[in-house]
Structures are given as structure tokens and as C-alpha cells.
Design an enzyme around this catalytic site. Structure first.
Site, PDB file in Angstrom:
ATOM      1  N   SER A 127       3.883  -6.728  -8.215  1.00  0.00           N
ATOM      2  CA  SER A 127       3.782  -5.990  -7.073  1.00  0.00           C
ATOM      3  C   SER A 127       3.598  -6.806  -5.647  1.00  0.00           C
ATOM      4  CB  SER A 127       2.557  -5.022  -7.140  1.00  0.00           C
ATOM      5  OG  SER A 127       2.340  -4.290  -5.798  1.00  0.00           O
ATOM      6  N   TYR A 152      -6.817  -3.470  -9.654  1.00  0.00           N
ATOM      7  CA  TYR A 152      -5.529  -3.365  -9.923  1.00  0.00           C
ATOM      8  C   TYR A 152      -4.588  -4.400  -9.312  1.00  0.00           C
ATOM      9  CZ  TYR A 152      -0.630  -1.778  -8.883  1.00  0.00           C
ATOM     10  OH  TYR A 152       0.755  -1.872  -8.451  1.00  0.00           O
ATOM     11  N   LYS A 156      -2.511  -7.489 -11.519  1.00  0.00           N
ATOM     12  CA  LYS A 156      -0.886  -8.025 -11.195  1.00  0.00           C
ATOM     13  C   LYS A 156      -0.985  -9.631 -11.131  1.00  0.00           C
ATOM     14  CE  LYS A 156       0.893  -4.241 -11.416  1.00  0.00           C
ATOM     15  NZ  LYS A 156       1.841  -3.818 -12.623  1.00  0.00           N
TER      16      LYS A 156
HETATM   17  C1  UD1 Z   1       0.139   1.162  -2.917  1.00  0.00           C
HETATM   18  C2  UD1 Z   1      -0.290  -0.162  -3.307  1.00  0.00           C
HETATM   19  C3  UD1 Z   1       0.609  -0.975  -4.152  1.00  0.00           C
HETATM   20  C4  UD1 Z   1       1.204  -0.189  -5.160  1.00  0.00           C
HETATM   21  C5  UD1 Z   1       1.994   0.833  -4.473  1.00  0.00           C
HETATM   22  C6  UD1 Z   1       2.660   1.641  -5.641  1.00  0.00           C
HETATM   23  C7  UD1 Z   1      -2.336  -1.861  -2.586  1.00  0.00           C
HETATM   24  C8  UD1 Z   1      -2.894  -1.886  -1.296  1.00  0.00           C
HETATM   25  N1  UD1 Z   1      -1.253  -0.853  -2.533  1.00  0.00           N
HETATM   26  O1  UD1 Z   1       1.014   0.643  -1.816  1.00  0.00           O
HETATM   27  O2  UD1 Z   1      -0.259  -2.130  -4.717  1.00  0.00           O
HETATM   28  O3  UD1 Z   1       2.053  -0.933  -5.932  1.00  0.00           O
HETATM   29  O4  UD1 Z   1       0.949   1.787  -3.779  1.00  0.00           O
HETATM   30  O5  UD1 Z   1       3.693   2.555  -4.974  1.00  0.00           O
HETATM   31  O6  UD1 Z   1      -2.586  -2.096  -3.692  1.00  0.00           O
HETATM   32  N2  UD1 Z   1      -0.319   6.798   3.658  1.00  0.00           N
HETATM   33  C9  UD1 Z   1      -0.625   7.926   4.565  1.00  0.00           C
HETATM   34  N3  UD1 Z   1      -1.181   9.103   3.982  1.00  0.00           N
HETATM   35  C10 UD1 Z   1      -0.945   9.198   2.650  1.00  0.00           C
HETATM   36  C11 UD1 Z   1      -0.583   8.270   1.642  1.00  0.00           C
HETATM   37  C12 UD1 Z   1      -0.391   7.077   2.341  1.00  0.00           C
HETATM   38  O7  UD1 Z   1      -0.618   7.932   5.812  1.00  0.00           O
HETATM   39  O8  UD1 Z   1      -1.366  10.493   2.172  1.00  0.00           O
HETATM   40  C13 UD1 Z   1       0.011   5.578   4.152  1.00  0.00           C
HETATM   41  C14 UD1 Z   1      -0.597   4.340   3.892  1.00  0.00           C
HETATM   42  O9  UD1 Z   1      -1.601   4.147   4.846  1.00  0.00           O
HETATM   43  C15 UD1 Z   1       0.107   3.222   3.819  1.00  0.00           C
HETATM   44  C16 UD1 Z   1       1.663   3.922   3.545  1.00  0.00           C
HETATM   45  O10 UD1 Z   1       1.461   5.434   3.687  1.00  0.00           O
HETATM   46  O11 UD1 Z   1       0.229   2.999   5.154  1.00  0.00           O
HETATM   47  C17 UD1 Z   1       2.131   3.670   2.334  1.00  0.00           C
HETATM   48  O12 UD1 Z   1       1.097   4.046   1.276  1.00  0.00           O
HETATM   49  P1  UD1 Z   1       1.144   4.191  -0.476  1.00  0.00           P
HETATM   50  O13 UD1 Z   1       2.191   4.826  -0.597  1.00  0.00           O
HETATM   51  O14 UD1 Z   1      -0.098   4.544  -0.838  1.00  0.00           O
HETATM   52  O15 UD1 Z   1       1.603   2.555  -0.777  1.00  0.00           O
HETATM   53  P2  UD1 Z   1       0.853   1.213  -0.505  1.00  0.00           P
HETATM   54  O16 UD1 Z   1      -0.666   1.410  -0.028  1.00  0.00           O
HETATM   55  O17 UD1 Z   1       1.728   0.397   0.687  1.00  0.00           O
END
Ligand code: UD1
Length: 341
Positions: A127, A152, A156
């Protein structure tokens, strides 16, 4: 004779899409899954899409070394793609032992049992989390890894190291780690996709569940980041594009075309997209309005990360092809399929 690939966690979100692409590329596949975070839905979807009723499915836990050994002796496996792992960042902080124990033991067992059975090719599902908060973007495979911010993420990094050290030590063993950016979307057939349990942590499942009415309102975490519109930047990669990268990587291994015995590739588009842009694109392509609000930053989120995918483009001959709009339409079609609409 076609080569046989074992897909651990093959009933899961990424594993099921990879199984489809492998079969369509002419490989035999053995799916193994313990259904701890999946169910038969996607396995059945894979059979429908491929028209293959006979895909072997082994229900087992890779933490069980004897069961893992038995699997490798029951089937002659040419390459293994290892997905079976826990993946919730927040839960890993709350239950580190569960994460270290499961994610490391299962991978060690795959290497050990595979090696004993003569399987020489291992592809590990890594990842972009291994880069932490990078100093410069986009990140290349040479961008230094930062200390992991969650158990997590640490698993990785540790599994990457275990694979690298094993390849170094055990002659003939080859390994590839694919570092995924943010996989989203679903198969165009809408027969397989992401099946989050409980409240989704990831952005796109939360968006689609809000749009269908399962969740009231999407919270956009943080609007004060130092980015053009104040929301985080990510590299959202279509799940089918991502799945295809595995076929190219497996082929590279099995054809003996690797330049080093251990290789790492970023699997991303190279295109940064903000949370707000993604939400707007979802609304536009699916012609609907999403209920959302701005909320405080989520602890542990990085401001901006996206891939430099040049190495995968050049060495694997793979490139992400689908647009964000196509991918978001597929995510919505899948959510509607789940809702029976
Ligand atoms: C996360 C994990 C990554 C993992 C991936 C799986 C970390 C830091 N992050 O990535 O390892 O492989 O998920 O897909 O380890 N967001 C919102 N509202 C929400 C949900 C998310 O605004 O309800 C925003 C988050 O702040 C972020 C973006 O959307 O900026 C993407 O979030 P998310 O889909 O959870 O993925 P990551 O955090 O990038």
C-alpha cells in the site's frame, strides 16, 4: 498448460477483481478465503462474470500452517498473490496484536508452505501507506518509506521486508510488491465490488451509501489543508485497472522477465484528485446531489499523496485507463445492485 495462480483473500474486494482478470487472461486460479471480511457474494459474481462454475474455492485461514501446507500440496501452484489480511487502519490502532498476529503469520505461512511445495513466485499486496506523509509528491518507488503511522501500515512495511529478505535468502524465489494507491469503483458488470462491514471508513463506499440513503451525510474531513481547495489529495485508481496490474506482474514473474528478484511497483494513475473534486465528480456523472458537510480533519490523514507510475508503465507495460467519472459511475451501479435497484 496454463499456469495456476493462488489468490489468498480471493473473495475480497481486490482479490475478486484480480481473479476475474487472471481468468480472462487465461490463468487457472485457486481462490482461498476465510470469509472473515467477505462472503460468497463476490465469489459467485466472479463465476458469473467469467462463466466459469469450476473455480476452486478453499475456505481456510492462512494463519493455520497445516491448512496452508495442505493447500499447496493439493494444488500445483505456480504463483501466489497474497491479499488475505486485515485492513482497517483505525481498528489496527485499537487492536495491534490482532493485526500483527494475523497479517504477519499468514504471510510467513504462505512463504514457508509455498517454498516447501516449490512455488517460486510471490506477489504481495502492499500500500501507498508505506510512504507515510511524503516530503515530495508524486512518490516514486525510491521515495523513502516513513515510519508507519498505524499497526496496519507497519504490517505492510514488515511484509515487504519479509519478502525482500526471503528472496535474498532463498535462491530461486522471486517477489513483487505492488503498492496500491486508493482503489475505488467496481466491475462494470456490477456483479462484484466493495462490501464494507458496518460504517465504511473509506471515502467512496461512504459516498455511495450516503447517496443510496443508508447514511445521512458524508463528512469531508478537513477543508483547511494546504491544497488548492483545502481538502486532501489522493490518487484514486480504478479497481479493474488495479486488478490488471496484477496480471502484468504475474506474467513478468512467470515469464522470467524480472530484472531483480525483488521488485516494487506503484500502482496508481499519477493524477491527484481532491476529496471535494471526487464528490463533485460523483454528483455530476451520476446526476444526483450528495448530502455532505465539512468536518474536522481525521487524525492520521496525510495531506497529499499520489503516484509516479512511470516504473509500472515502463516495466510492466501497464497503465491506468479508466477515468474517475467511469469509475465513480461503476461504484454507484454496484451500490444500486446491492440495494436491488
Ligand atoms: C486508507 C489507508 C490506506 C489504505 C486505504 C484503503 C492510511 C493512512 N490510509 O487510505 O492505507 O490502503 O485506506 O483504501 O493508512 N474522507 C472523508 N470522509 C470520509 C472518508 C474519507 O473526507 O468519510 C477523506 C479522507 O480524509 C481522505 C480521503 O477521503 O482524505 C480518502 O480516505 P480513505 O478512503 O479512507 O483512504 P486513505 O485514508 O487515503
Amino acid at each position: 498448460m496454463s499456469k495456476r495462480v493462488l489468490v489468498s483473500g480471493g473473495a475480497g474486494f481486490i482479490g475478486s477483481h484480480v481473479t476475474v482478470e487472471l481468468i480472462e487472461a487465461g490463468y487457472d486460479v485457486v481462490v482461498a478465503d476465510d470469509f472473515s471480511n467477505s462472503d460468497r457474494t463476490c465469489y459467485d459474481g466472479v463465476r458469473k462474470i467469467t462463466g466459469r462454475e469450476d473455480i476452486p474455492l478453499v475456505e481456510m485461514d492462512f494463519c493455520d500452517l497445516e491448512a496452508t501446507r495442505k493447500l499447496f500440496s493439493d494444488y500445483a501452484i505456480d504463483a501466489v498473490i497474497h491479499f488475505a489480511a486485515f485492513k482497517a487502519v483505525g481498528e489496527s490502532v485499537a487492536e495491534p496484536v490482532k493485526y500483527y498476529s494475523n497479517n504477519l503469520t499468514s504471510f510467513l505461512n504462505v512463504i514457508q508452505a509455498g517454498r516447501a511445495a516449490g512455488c517460486k513466485n510471490i506477489l504481495f499486496s502492499s500500500s501507498a501507506t508505506v510512504y507515510g506523509e511524503p516530503d515530495t509528491v508524486p512518490v516514486t518507488e525510491k521515495t523513502p518509506r516513513k515510519p508507519a503511522t498505524s499497526p496496519y501500515g507497519n504490517t505492510k512495511q514488515m511484509c515487504e521486508d519479509i519478502l525482500r529478505d526471503s528472496v535474498l535468502a532463498y535462491k530461486g524465489l522471486r517477489g513483487i510488491a505492488l503498492r496500491y494507491f486508493n482503489p475505488i469503483g467496481a466491475h462494470p458488470s456490477a456483479l462484484i465490488g466493495e462490501l464494507p462491514r458496518g460504517v465504511p471508513n473509506n471515502l467512496v463506499p461512504f459516498i455511495t451509501q450516503t447517496a443510496i440513503g443508508k447514511r445521512e451525510c458524508l463528512s469531508i474531513f478537513g477543508d483547511d489543508y494546504p491544497t488548492p481547495d483545502g481538502t486532501c489529495l489522493r490518487d484514486y485508481i480504478d479497481i479493474v485497472d488495479l486488478a490488471k496490474a496484477h496480471v502484468y506482474a504475474v506474467r513478468r514473474m512467470l515469464d522470467g522477465r524480472m530484472e531483480e528478484d525483488y521488485e516494487i511497483f506503484n500502482v496508481g494513475t499519477g493524477r491527484p484528485v481532491s476529496v471535494l473534486e471526487l464528490v463533485n465528480a460523483f454528483e455530476k456523472v451520476n446526476n444526483l446531489k450528495l448530502n455532505y458537510k465539512f468536518a474536522p480533519r481525521r487524525p492520521g490523514d496525510v495531506t497529499a499523496i499520489w503516484a509516479d507510475p512511470t516504473l509500472a508503465n515502463e516495466k510492466l507495460g501497464w497503465k491506468a485507463e479508466r477515468t474517475v467519472e467511469q469509475t465513480l459511475a461503476s461504484a454507484w451501479a454496484w451500490e444500486k445492485h446491492l440495494a436491488g435497484k
